[in-house]
Design a protein around this motif. Sequence first.
Motif, short mmCIF file in Angstrom:
data_model
loop_
_atom_site.label_atom_id
_atom_site.label_comp_id
_atom_site.label_asym_id
_atom_site.label_seq_id
_atom_site.Cartn_x
_atom_site.Cartn_y
_atom_site.Cartn_z
N ASP A 230 4.00 103.37 -14.18
CA ASP A 230 4.31 102.34 -15.17
C ASP A 230 3.45 102.51 -16.40
OD1 ASP A 230 6.34 100.54 -13.92
OD2 ASP A 230 4.81 100.56 -12.35
N ALA A 231 2.21 102.96 -16.20
CA ALA A 231 1.35 103.19 -17.36
C ALA A 231 0.22 104.14 -17.01
CB ALA A 231 0.77 101.87 -17.87
N TYR A 232 -0.21 104.87 -18.02
CA TYR A 232 -1.42 105.65 -17.96
C TYR A 232 -2.47 104.86 -18.72
CZ TYR A 232 -4.81 108.76 -20.19
OH TYR A 232 -5.97 109.30 -20.68
N CYS A 233 -3.69 104.76 -18.19
CA CYS A 233 -4.75 104.05 -18.90
C CYS A 233 -5.90 104.99 -19.17
CB CYS A 233 -5.26 102.87 -18.09
SG CYS A 233 -3.94 101.78 -17.54
N ARG A 234 -6.33 105.05 -20.40
CA ARG A 234 -7.33 106.05 -20.76
C ARG A 234 -8.73 105.65 -20.30
NH1 ARG A 234 -6.74 103.65 -25.96
NH2 ARG A 234 -8.71 102.65 -26.52
N ASP A 235 -8.99 104.35 -20.15
CA ASP A 235 -10.30 103.96 -19.64
C ASP A 235 -10.22 102.62 -18.92
OD1 ASP A 235 -10.31 101.94 -21.60
OD2 ASP A 235 -11.31 103.26 -23.05
N ALA A 236 -11.38 102.16 -18.43
CA ALA A 236 -11.39 100.97 -17.59
C ALA A 236 -10.98 99.72 -18.38
CB ALA A 236 -12.78 100.79 -16.98
N ALA A 237 -11.39 99.65 -19.64
CA ALA A 237 -11.05 98.47 -20.43
C ALA A 237 -9.54 98.39 -20.63
CB ALA A 237 -11.77 98.53 -21.79
N VAL A 238 -8.93 99.52 -20.93
CA VAL A 238 -7.48 99.55 -21.09
C VAL A 238 -6.79 99.23 -19.76
CG1 VAL A 238 -5.48 101.00 -21.66
CG2 VAL A 238 -7.58 101.18 -23.03
N ALA A 239 -7.37 99.71 -18.67
CA ALA A 239 -6.80 99.43 -17.35
C ALA A 239 -6.73 97.92 -17.12
CB ALA A 239 -7.63 100.11 -16.26
N VAL A 240 -7.81 97.21 -17.46
CA VAL A 240 -7.85 95.76 -17.26
C VAL A 240 -6.80 95.08 -18.14
CG1 VAL A 240 -9.24 93.69 -17.66
CG2 VAL A 240 -10.26 95.68 -16.52
N GLU A 241 -6.75 95.46 -19.40
CA GLU A 241 -5.77 94.87 -20.32
C GLU A 241 -4.35 95.08 -19.81
OE1 GLU A 241 -6.31 92.77 -22.74
OE2 GLU A 241 -8.37 93.00 -22.00
N THR A 242 -4.09 96.33 -19.40
CA THR A 242 -2.74 96.69 -18.95
C THR A 242 -2.38 95.90 -17.69
OG1 THR A 242 -3.23 98.90 -19.77
CG2 THR A 242 -1.24 98.67 -18.46
N ALA A 243 -3.33 95.84 -16.77
CA ALA A 243 -3.06 95.11 -15.52
C ALA A 243 -2.77 93.65 -15.81
CB ALA A 243 -4.25 95.25 -14.59
N LYS A 244 -3.54 93.06 -16.71
CA LYS A 244 -3.33 91.64 -17.06
C LYS A 244 -1.94 91.45 -17.66
CE LYS A 244 -7.94 89.85 -18.22
NZ LYS A 244 -8.74 89.65 -19.45
N ASP A 245 -1.55 92.38 -18.53
CA ASP A 245 -0.23 92.32 -19.15
C ASP A 245 0.88 92.30 -18.11
OD1 ASP A 245 -0.96 92.20 -21.72
OD2 ASP A 245 -0.20 94.19 -22.31
N PHE A 246 0.75 93.24 -17.18
CA PHE A 246 1.79 93.34 -16.15
C PHE A 246 1.83 92.07 -15.30
CE2 PHE A 246 1.93 97.98 -16.97
CZ PHE A 246 3.32 98.13 -17.00
N MET A 247 0.65 91.51 -15.01
CA MET A 247 0.62 90.28 -14.21
C MET A 247 1.27 89.13 -14.97
SD MET A 247 -0.47 91.10 -11.30
CE MET A 247 -0.48 89.47 -10.57
N LYS A 248 1.02 89.11 -16.26
CA LYS A 248 1.61 88.05 -17.09
C LYS A 248 3.13 88.14 -17.03
CE LYS A 248 -1.16 87.38 -20.75
NZ LYS A 248 -1.55 87.88 -22.09
N ARG A 249 3.63 89.38 -17.21
CA ARG A 249 5.07 89.59 -17.16
C ARG A 249 5.63 89.15 -15.81
NH1 ARG A 249 6.13 95.63 -19.22
NH2 ARG A 249 4.21 95.67 -20.43
N LYS A 250 4.91 89.50 -14.77
CA LYS A 250 5.36 89.19 -13.41
C LYS A 250 5.49 87.67 -13.25
CE LYS A 250 4.36 90.79 -8.76
NZ LYS A 250 3.51 91.63 -7.92
N HIS A 251 4.46 86.94 -13.73
CA HIS A 251 4.50 85.48 -13.61
C HIS A 251 5.65 84.92 -14.43
CE1 HIS A 251 1.00 85.46 -11.27
NE2 HIS A 251 0.14 85.74 -12.23
N ASN A 252 5.86 85.48 -15.63
CA ASN A 252 6.94 84.99 -16.49
C ASN A 252 8.29 85.17 -15.81
OD1 ASN A 252 5.16 84.26 -18.39
ND2 ASN A 252 5.47 86.06 -19.71
N VAL A 253 8.45 86.34 -15.18
CA VAL A 253 9.71 86.60 -14.48
C VAL A 253 9.92 85.55 -13.40
CG1 VAL A 253 10.91 88.21 -12.96
CG2 VAL A 253 9.70 89.05 -14.97
N ARG A 254 8.82 85.24 -12.69
CA ARG A 254 8.94 84.27 -11.60
C ARG A 254 9.32 82.89 -12.11
NH1 ARG A 254 3.97 85.92 -8.30
NH2 ARG A 254 4.78 87.75 -7.23
N VAL A 255 8.71 82.51 -13.24
CA VAL A 255 8.95 81.18 -13.79
C VAL A 255 10.38 81.07 -14.29
CG1 VAL A 255 8.31 79.60 -15.64
CG2 VAL A 255 6.53 80.81 -14.36
N SER A 256 10.89 82.08 -14.96
CA SER A 256 12.21 81.99 -15.58
C SER A 256 13.35 82.09 -14.57
CB SER A 256 12.36 83.08 -16.64
OG SER A 256 12.27 84.34 -16.03
#
Lengths: 256, 516
Positions: A230-256
């Motif tokens: 789903d994504a390549y992350c160049r470092d740990a900070a990007v990994a955290v941001e990316t993971a949070k993004d995906f979790m946000k999307r996941k929650h949004n899908v659940r809510v809608s």
Amino acid sequence: MTRRHLLQKQVPADRKPLKSASASNMADDEIILSELSDEELVQQMHDDLYDGLKEEIEEGTNILLERGWAPYKVLTEALVEGMRIVGEDFRDGILFVPEVLLSANAMKAGMFILRPLLVATGAPKQGKMVIGTVKGDIHDIGKNLVGMMMEGAGFDVIDLGINNAVEKYLDAIEQHQPDIIGMSALLTTTMPYMKVVIDTMKEKGIRDDYVVLVGGAPLNQEFGKAVGADAYCRDAAVAVETAKDFMKRKHNVRVS
Amino acid sequence: MNAPAAEVTEHASRRGGGRLGRKALRGTPMASFPTLVRNIPAYQMVPDEAVELIHQESLSILEEVGCEFRDDEAIALWKAAGADVSETRVRIDRALLMELVSKVPPEFMLNARNPERSVRVGGKNSIFVPMYGAPYVRDLDNVRRYGTLADLQNFHKLAYMAPALHSSSSIICEPMEIAVPKRHLHIIHSALKHSDKPFMGIVTSKDRAEDTMAMAGIVFGEDFVRDNPVLVAITNCNSPLVWDATMLDAMKVYARHNQPLILAPFALCGASTSASAVGAVAQVNAEALAGVAFTQLLRPGSPQIYGQFMVTVDMKTGAPMGGTPEAAQMMYLMGALARKYRLPWRTSGFHVGSKLNDAQAGYEANMLMHAAILAGANYIWHSAGWLEAGLTCGYSKFATDCEQLVGWYKYAGGLPFDDFKEAMAAIREVGPQGHFLGTQHTLEHFQSAFFMPSIMDFNSYEQWKAEGAKDHDTRGREKARNMLADYEEPKLDEGIADGLKDLIALREEKLPDSVS
Ligand code: B12
């Protein structure tokens, strides 16, 4: 110079609590956390996370809970928000790796208290990640950093260690039901193994149930795409941001 | 310079001189410097007591904490040798350890397929070896991209042509388009075909190490490679204190063939060691000694290389750094330990962290190479191409590194006094005022008296501008391009060439197309 002379210069090994040099050098006036207002306490907890003060975070977490805060509110407003600041300054080169690990550790201690309460109150999950270095590869410094930063951001992290065959990932998926699978590889000879894992997930029809993140210095965006991550992350900070993004999307899908 | 004279390849004028004659003389010298014999004292940065202290602490680590050997056969060998073994943890008594280490010869001959390119490693003898392991290249158009087989072949050609490089390495860059299970065959083939200098073995699995030995056997003769070093292979300890199965497998194959291994960690000081330069050296010394000792269980008396070098970790990101003062200081400690153990010592020379072949790369490279030379290193690795802490091999960096190596070769060769008398005569000849540019002494010595680089520029501003005002990096790329245009493949016996091809075909049939 004699041997004894050389040894004498070594730091005495009496164990002080872990504190970064910069934090412990600062003049800290005694603060009684329980005497602070909610707002002041949350502010103080952001500072304490920044300075990696584990016991203070545990105390602050307990005080907020005693004052009737919902566990989810403690998590997001005190801990996650504090770690967001830490992450930002890490990204900007103000905080260094050992300091951030200290912060992440303090965060983990807070999480430890909150976890059962979050489950009991049915709060939205921050997310769970299974992470490991792929088969044939023993590089783990980067993977460990990612794991610790993810924990610091409130994720539950299951670390499979190094040299993981596809079965290990599958077993872990079954056992832990994570949201995210993370794979690390530092060798050009082992990075193609990521595709083996993803293809096997496809065969089993479970690929789309999980977010797959990949990383490691010889990888890049195109490679991540080519193996079907789903994504390549160049470092740990990007990994955290990316993971949070995906979790946000996941929650949004659940809510809608 | 104490380098062999260029071969004259062209004689167009009757007297063999004139413009063409001179051009041939100065043109593409397919010369190769012999082993560098360091004719300068080794510099020791700390007192003997400090070296002894580190040594003793390393031995204590191996006795008290021990080292992991994650392989059944290795464990059995250690048990039989009398080490204190529990599961995969091996605690090695100092007497046993030092007895094993003392079996390693202080010097050895590394044979090339062209005997004129064979070199000695150890003692005063040093060699320069190009880099290893880059997934990426920074190419002739200054684009960063994954490496290909064509790139690897180019780097082997450049290594062959560079006079101060004594080896072709092996995986200078990764040929990423070739399937992983088959890749090693093409890497070794390219090294053997495009250059006649010594090379390096593959270590990522037992089969690949065996394939490497089989290919070496075709070129040098099966009997010859059973006993005579023709390659060097790198096995890394996984700091702290773990020798894992993959590396141990490779060690078994190579050491049993009497092929030298570099026993090394690529430790990131601060991440895989304590954040103390001296503490880190004590730890990696223990790791390397444990590795060296193990090879002597496999084959007593086999030549081995004490592989220490270390970089510090960038505490902003966790990434490895390159030419830092601590990395250089640690080399002096490692060099002193290597001399104490009478072991050939490998360190690295130009292993910079810079992304580009720029001023940072230059500063870093100089910090490191100066220490490597003064600390007395024997196998000076990563001496051409290395950028980005080993993630990229640059064509320009490769060419400019090779030019700098010519300078370092001369520097380490010491100050010759052989023309001192003539020089003194020249000052009597010229007297006050006057100049030396036309004296007999100058004519005889100007070519060898000073380092004469072609990529570095010392022209007038106007001349430099007229030639396009190019920076060092650009000139380096042009040099690489021109060298490749002039390349001529060294002869390889047809039977051998076919033998290699047949072996590759045979193995490729058996090996799968993708990893599993
Ligand atoms: C340290 C190191 C080692 C150590 C590893 C110690 C350890 N416990 O990890 C040791 C010495 C053991 C080692 C061994 C080997 N190594 Co090594 N190693 C390195 C080195 C120098 C640094 C790697 C590192 O830790 N970087 C620091 C961390 C913080 O960065 P990172 O790993 O990239 O991680 C960050 C990101 O990539 C990302 N990320 C990483 N993983 C993940 C995962 C997820 C899910 C996400 C989202 C993000 C993410 O976030 C991280 C944090 O910001 C690299 C060179 C380099 N410049 O990378 C070579 C390198 C990777 N190694 C290499 C080689 C060749 C080897 C060996 C084969 C050498 C040998 N002959 O023994 C062995 C292989 C062992 C094996 N079976 O795997 C080569 C690879 C060549 C290639 N083409 O494949 C390199 C490139 C060096 C080189 N040029 O030779 N190595």
